[in-house]
Structure formats: C-alpha cells, structure tokens
Write a protein that holds these residues in place. Sequence first.
Motif, PDB file in Angstrom:
ATOM      1  N   GLU A  91      69.467  53.299  52.839  1.00 26.06           N
ATOM      2  CA  GLU A  91      68.219  53.400  53.603  1.00 26.06           C
ATOM      3  C   GLU A  91      68.437  52.962  55.046  1.00 26.06           C
ATOM      4  O   GLU A  91      69.161  52.014  55.313  1.00 26.06           O
ATOM      5  CB  GLU A  91      67.128  52.575  52.919  1.00 26.06           C
ATOM      6  N   ARG A  92      67.769  53.680  55.945  1.00 27.67           N
ATOM      7  CA  ARG A  92      67.946  53.432  57.368  1.00 27.67           C
ATOM      8  C   ARG A  92      67.746  51.972  57.762  1.00 27.67           C
ATOM      9  O   ARG A  92      68.477  51.417  58.567  1.00 27.67           O
ATOM     10  CB  ARG A  92      66.962  54.306  58.187  1.00 27.67           C
ATOM     11  N   GLN A  93      66.720  51.356  57.174  1.00 25.27           N
ATOM     12  CA  GLN A  93      66.389  49.992  57.634  1.00 25.27           C
ATOM     13  C   GLN A  93      67.460  48.968  57.234  1.00 25.27           C
ATOM     14  O   GLN A  93      67.430  47.846  57.725  1.00 25.27           O
ATOM     15  CB  GLN A  93      65.002  49.552  57.135  1.00 25.27           C
ATOM     16  N   TYR A  94      68.409  49.380  56.379  1.00 23.40           N
ATOM     17  CA  TYR A  94      69.482  48.440  56.020  1.00 23.40           C
ATOM     18  C   TYR A  94      70.345  48.093  57.239  1.00 23.40           C
ATOM     19  O   TYR A  94      71.063  47.108  57.238  1.00 23.40           O
ATOM     20  CB  TYR A  94      70.389  49.018  54.929  1.00 23.40           C
TER      21      TYR A  94
ATOM     22  N   ASP B  34      69.058  47.713  60.345  1.00 20.19           N
ATOM     23  CA  ASP B  34      68.316  46.915  61.324  1.00 20.19           C
ATOM     24  C   ASP B  34      68.052  45.527  60.765  1.00 20.19           C
ATOM     25  O   ASP B  34      66.912  45.135  60.574  1.00 20.19           O
ATOM     26  CB  ASP B  34      66.997  47.603  61.669  1.00 20.19           C
ATOM     27  N   THR B  35      69.098  44.800  60.488  1.00 20.01           N
ATOM     28  CA  THR B  35      68.913  43.496  59.872  1.00 20.01           C
ATOM     29  C   THR B  35      69.897  42.498  60.478  1.00 20.01           C
ATOM     30  O   THR B  35      71.019  42.854  60.831  1.00 20.01           O
ATOM     31  CB  THR B  35      69.123  43.573  58.342  1.00 20.01           C
TER      32      THR B  35
ATOM     33  N   ARG C 293      71.345  46.661  50.008  1.00 20.92           N
ATOM     34  CA  ARG C 293      70.154  45.973  50.531  1.00 20.92           C
ATOM     35  C   ARG C 293      70.580  44.688  51.244  1.00 20.92           C
ATOM     36  O   ARG C 293      71.507  44.008  50.802  1.00 20.92           O
ATOM     37  CB  ARG C 293      69.230  45.586  49.382  1.00 20.92           C
TER      38      ARG C 293
END
Lengths: 248, 248
Positions: A113-116, A118-119, A85
């Motif tokens: 998780e994919r959104q990890y 886009d950070t 995360r």
Amino acid sequence: MNLILFSRREILDAGTVAIDDGRALHIRNVLKAGPGLPIQIGIIDGPRGLGTVRSVDGSSVTLDCAFEASRPSLPAVDLLLALPRPKVMKRLWAQLAAIGVGRILGVNAARVERQYFDTHVLSPECYRPLLIEGLQQARDTRLPVVSIHRRLKVLVEDELGEPGDQAARLLADPTARNSVRSAVETSRAERCLLAVGPEGGWTDFEREMLHAHGFTSVGMRPRALRSDTACIALLTLVHEALADAGSR
Amino acid sequence: MNLILFSRREILDAGTVAIDDGRALHIRNVLKAGPGLPIQIGIIDGPRGLGTVRSVDGSSVTLDCAFEASRPSLPAVDLLLALPRPKVMKRLWAQLAAIGVGRILGVNAARVERQYFDTHVLSPECYRPLLIEGLQQARDTRLPVVSIHRRLKVLVEDELGEPGDQAARLLADPTARNSVRSAVETSRAERCLLAVGPEGGWTDFEREMLHAHGFTSVGMRPRALRSDTACIALLTLVHEALADAGSR
C-alpha cells in the motif's frame, strides 16, 4: 545488550570513551560493572574490543578501550523486502540486524500500500537505533545498509546489476518445491540476495520479472507465514545453507 | 487470514455456519466473497474444508461447509520455553502457531523473573485467539497445546517422562558446536522437543539437569538472539531437518 556499541567519533584519541546515556545505565545497573571490570564493546562498522571501566561518576561511565585488529565481515545475505505494514517493519529492524543482513532493500510492489512509504519507520532516525539494538544483541558491529526503492522495476532492471556468480538470487515463494538449501548448493555462491514479497504475494508480472533477472523460487514448507516471521525463517535457512556450503 | 477457522460447535447439523464477527467482515471486505463463492475453511483441531457462501445479510454471513475426511497431523516439534517478558510472549503466540508447534510448555527458570507468571498473557483468553490467528495465517487447524510449569525440575524429572526414541530432545545453546541438523539426523527421531532458555541463559545447574534427561545441546551460529527471534529461527531449522530426514 551483549556488546555495547559506540560510534567512531565517540572514541577519544587516548582510546577512552565517556558516556552518560542508556549504555551507561546498562553498565551500572545490569552489568553492575565497577572500576577495573572488562566489558564487551565495539565500534559501529568497526572492530569489536574490550572496554575496562575507568570510573563511574553519577550517571556517567568512562571506559578505556582496546579494539581487535580487524572488523567482523559483513553478513553474507542481503534482503530485498516488499515493504510490510509500518507496525511490522518497526518490529523487524532489530530482528534483521540480529539475525544478520548486509543490505536491506525496501521496495514497492503492486500489493504494497502506498501509505507504507510515508512513515517515520523508514527514516534513519527511527531504524538506526533499532538496527544498533539488534547488533548489540547479536554481538555484531556491521550495520546493515538500508535503501528504499519506490519502483521495483527500476531496482531490478537497472540498479541490481547483472546476476553474477557471487550472489545467488532467491525468491521466497510458499508454493515452490525447491528448497533454500538446494538452491544455495546449486548456485555455489558465497553471498545471497533473498527477495521476500508483500503479504498478498508478488503478482505474476513481478514474479516473472524477478525470474528474468536471475531469481530462483524457493519454498519452505506448505505454511504461509506473515512477512516478519517469513523473513526470520528464510534468513535462518539461507545463513545455514551458506555456512554448510562454505565448510564443505 | 488464509483459512477461516470455526470451532466445532459453530457448525450446525446441516453443515452450515452463520457468523457475524471479524471473520464475516473479512469474508465481505477482504475476500469480497458473494453467494456461491468458495472459501478455505477449517475446524479447530479438525479437518480443513471448503465453505460456499450461501448468503450475506448485513453484517452476517452464512456458509455451506464441506470438510476433508481427515485432519492435518500435529506439527512434529514441541517447544519447552523459559518464559520471556510478557510483551515478547504476547508477540510470540501467533508466530509459534504459524510456524508450527504441537505443544508449548512455558516454564520457570532461575533467570525468569517471578512476575512473568502473573500476567494475562498466559491466560487462555489471551493466547487462544492469538494461536488461532497464527493457524489461520498458516492454513493449519491444529491448535498447539499450552501448559505452564512453575518448576522446571518437576517438569523435567517427573512430567516429561523418559527420553525415548520417538522424540529427540534438543537444547538451544548459542555456544554449542553441534548443529540442529546433525542432532536430528543422529537421533533418527520423528518428533523433536526443543528447549529454549531465558534471555540470560540457563544456569549450569539447569543445563546439567536437562543434559541428564536426554537433551543434546545444539547451536546455530555465533550470534546471540532474542528469545522470540531464536524461537522462530530454531523451530525453522528443526522443521527443515525433520522434513529432510523424513524424505530420505
């Protein structure tokens, strides 16, 4: 801050450096260093050295620098890390640099998780200052080389290259019986690439792929650790095993 | 959460437990467990066991519990820790419980700031849930016993008791040459009390006092680590050394 790091372009030709940011504040308020006093310094990816305070003027500090002839060697451990995360990753950067890693390969996996991805935590603007903070804590200058990989298969099959004798490949696995120490001793390698999986673990497919490409499973004790705690614990064991193997 | 912990008073006479808090949410949304499915559970400071979902009703979950005959043994390492900044201490609680400590003795030292004591981070209301979080991660049930000591001298001279053969006393010191492993092997002890100093280090007076009361300095590698990273790294080395010494 046990060492103050500069980038090479901050050092002027005469070997002086003038700063007026957080490092200047640290020199004035924490080290309480006045003119003539020596300070431990270093160049990012260069040698360590000594800086002598030439002047303190308002918020700015000027140092005369003298550097060692050679730079520290790169830490002997690289980390292949299934992205945790963003909050955990953000906390990890400084700790990884402090404990010592040559490369950090952040990678995708089935249970990441994919959104990890886009950070901003994965952007150099975020992680570079945190890595430098860790180096300054640990008195090191060698900045870990970071790369982010969206496909584990491509990384492992095409980009890592052949498993060689130079780097042992270890796969952290809470259920494995083989210890870090015995795997490092058996490999006789001088470097190590440690793979740490996602919170939910690798899938069987991923584990088999890693095994097929030279990774050996190693366990710790029968405790499942959070990704950040596991990284620190395992990197500590790998460093110790490599140091002990080297001194034999 | 690799194990769901209950306090003993939550277990009803018939061996059932009914919950409707974050643990129930976890069972429903993360484990996606319906009636008949087994779940790993434990009693705080008691045995581990298996819970079988009896019913899921709105936000509440009822389990039938069966426990093992004996409880896990207390981790073989205790930690004497000069209090770090509250922010760091808050992050440490879960990690310490996960990596495994029997006791945590938080203590004052010359380089600990006074205000570090006046924080809710040292109250059981704050640290107990964090310790339980760490145990649930690591599949342990034994809650570390926490005590806070305002005077190092009183703790070391009067309260720790005589240095015995049962517990090796180790003092983390970045400059020490002796390794954790060799200190544990030499001591032949089955337990270990590890002292970790404040960010600025122990004073000479404090170090001498600890040496006079049976503590041996141990180093790691020539890297200075932040207090939280140092705790994880050193506890890992002590656990490994004790486990290896025990299996010989």
